[in-house]
Scaffold this active site. Sequence first.
Site, PDB file in Angstrom:
ATOM      1  N   PHE A  47      17.375 -71.666  31.464  1.00 49.28           N
ATOM      2  CA  PHE A  47      15.985 -71.958  31.116  1.00 49.28           C
ATOM      3  C   PHE A  47      15.887 -72.007  29.585  1.00 49.28           C
ATOM      4  CE2 PHE A  47      15.866 -69.619  35.144  1.00 49.28           C
ATOM      5  CZ  PHE A  47      15.144 -70.477  35.957  1.00 49.28           C
ATOM      6  N   ASP A  81      15.760 -66.878  30.306  1.00 50.80           N
ATOM      7  CA  ASP A  81      14.364 -66.793  29.859  1.00 50.80           C
ATOM      8  C   ASP A  81      13.503 -67.632  30.800  1.00 50.80           C
ATOM      9  OD1 ASP A  81      11.982 -66.531  28.502  1.00 50.80           O
ATOM     10  OD2 ASP A  81      12.526 -67.892  26.878  1.00 50.80           O
ATOM     11  N   CYS A 134       8.072 -63.103  30.325  1.00 50.63           N
ATOM     12  CA  CYS A 134       6.654 -63.052  29.968  1.00 50.63           C
ATOM     13  C   CYS A 134       5.832 -62.488  31.127  1.00 50.63           C
ATOM     14  CB  CYS A 134       6.143 -64.437  29.577  1.00 50.63           C
ATOM     15  SG  CYS A 134       6.353 -65.689  30.872  1.00 50.63           S
ATOM     16  N   CYS A 181     -12.816 -60.209  14.477  1.00 49.19           N
ATOM     17  CA  CYS A 181     -13.272 -61.598  14.566  1.00 49.19           C
ATOM     18  C   CYS A 181     -14.752 -61.647  14.920  1.00 49.19           C
ATOM     19  CB  CYS A 181     -12.458 -62.334  15.628  1.00 49.19           C
ATOM     20  SG  CYS A 181     -12.935 -64.070  15.849  1.00 49.19           S
ATOM     21  N   GLN A 223       7.490 -71.135  21.493  1.00 48.23           N
ATOM     22  CA  GLN A 223       7.012 -69.759  21.355  1.00 48.23           C
ATOM     23  C   GLN A 223       5.760 -69.746  20.487  1.00 48.23           C
ATOM     24  OE1 GLN A 223       8.108 -67.162  22.970  1.00 48.23           O
ATOM     25  NE2 GLN A 223       9.999 -68.004  23.827  1.00 48.23           N
ATOM     26  N   CYS A 240      -9.454 -63.912  23.161  1.00 45.99           N
ATOM     27  CA  CYS A 240      -8.839 -62.587  22.982  1.00 45.99           C
ATOM     28  C   CYS A 240      -9.595 -61.597  23.862  1.00 45.99           C
ATOM     29  CB  CYS A 240      -8.921 -62.140  21.524  1.00 45.99           C
ATOM     30  SG  CYS A 240      -8.054 -63.220  20.360  1.00 45.99           S
ATOM     31  N   CYS A 253     -12.029 -68.122  13.697  1.00 49.14           N
ATOM     32  CA  CYS A 253     -11.008 -67.519  14.549  1.00 49.14           C
ATOM     33  C   CYS A 253      -9.963 -66.786  13.718  1.00 49.14           C
ATOM     34  CB  CYS A 253     -10.334 -68.600  15.387  1.00 49.14           C
ATOM     35  SG  CYS A 253      -9.011 -68.010  16.455  1.00 49.14           S
ATOM     36  N   CYS A 305     -16.237 -65.041  22.812  1.00 48.98           N
ATOM     37  CA  CYS A 305     -15.058 -65.863  23.093  1.00 48.98           C
ATOM     38  C   CYS A 305     -14.114 -65.144  24.043  1.00 48.98           C
ATOM     39  CB  CYS A 305     -14.339 -66.191  21.781  1.00 48.98           C
ATOM     40  SG  CYS A 305     -12.785 -67.084  22.004  1.00 48.98           S
TER      41      CYS A 305
END
Length: 408
Positions: free
Chosen positions: A271, A339, A365, A60, A244, A69, A144, A66
Amino acid sequence: MRITVERLGHLGDGVAPGPDGPIFAAGLLPGEVAEGELRGDRLEEVRIVTPSPDRVRPPCAHARSCGGCQLQHVSDSFLAGWKQGVVAQALAQQGLAAPFRGPVLTSPPASRRRATLSGRRTKGGVLMGFHARGRDLVIPVPQCRLLHPDLMAGLPALEALVSLGGSRSAEVQLTVTRSLGGLDVAVSGGKPADAALRMDLARLAEQFALARLTWEGETVALRAEPMVQVGAARVALPPGAFLQATEAGESALVAAVQEAVGPARRVADLFCGLGTFSLPLAARAEVHAVEGDAGLTAALDRAARLTPGLKRITVETRDLFRRPLEADEMKGLDAVVIDPPRAGAEAQAARLAASTVPVIAMVSCNPATFARDARTLTEAGYRLDWVQVVDQFRWSVHVELAARFSRQ
């Protein structure tokens, strides 16, 4: 000062030993030798002397400036191994180990279907994009490589919204989601919406064919109900609802959960959100779906009732942090899917540990809270059968996973 990087930190910085403790340097990889100015515990103005063979050219054009990422300079194979290592380390800190299923499943470029961008009015127009790394500065991202093309095509609409309803003294946050009916946009931090501004915002939404525009929690335009496909069902998204990040990531997590629960006929989905797992599982199992957000449970309930061919889905709105499902409420279940958000599910894990549920599929996560909750289960007699790492957030330090536990 010259350093040799030993490891990659959890925030994506290279970490090297120093005279007074660890030294952190952005953009460096293990094994690299670099020079720079030491300021506190950080190496600045870095110059790489010896590059790593795992270093690649960022795809990118905005990678250097930026902050969206953190790890575009890393090869996919190294990043996959590093993310798996993060999970293994978190488990080891709890005295646990597990078989890892490979390969790590990674979302492709240009697949992010939901993102929150920042916008700010300036003298010359509008800045729209992500924050610079470690700075309160908005970096435009017209090229992007992370966002889905439909989101990229919506940038002019987002800029117009900030130009109309933003102020030069405050930053506007715009959460944009790709839906079957077009972009769903939720804005916070804008001007108060009086009658005139509402009319102008509605015109902009029509001009740019937005499916829905929500301003500070109020829907000001609705051209088409934003819907997403979940299994065989179409679910109407509540404004700002969690989804997601990529379809590929969602598919990988759903496949792992389906494999974990196997032929289970009665399942609880804790959840459950808007039914990411409940709806696919209901193709062959009865599901009791529990979630604390009434808007999400209402969307799931409606989708379940309107979708033919599904087994029975019952829906319960319940704060599982304050009132977790008790062990006696789980009697007769063949499997539980859980989750939780990043904080994990400490209270619910304790109730699961006291249950007799044969199989638990856990999605997480946050490797640290996953490992904590996994220890609770294993100490109560569950076995951690396997872990599947999913790199849904490509080029970031974010790690997701699915795991299977079975009662011994």
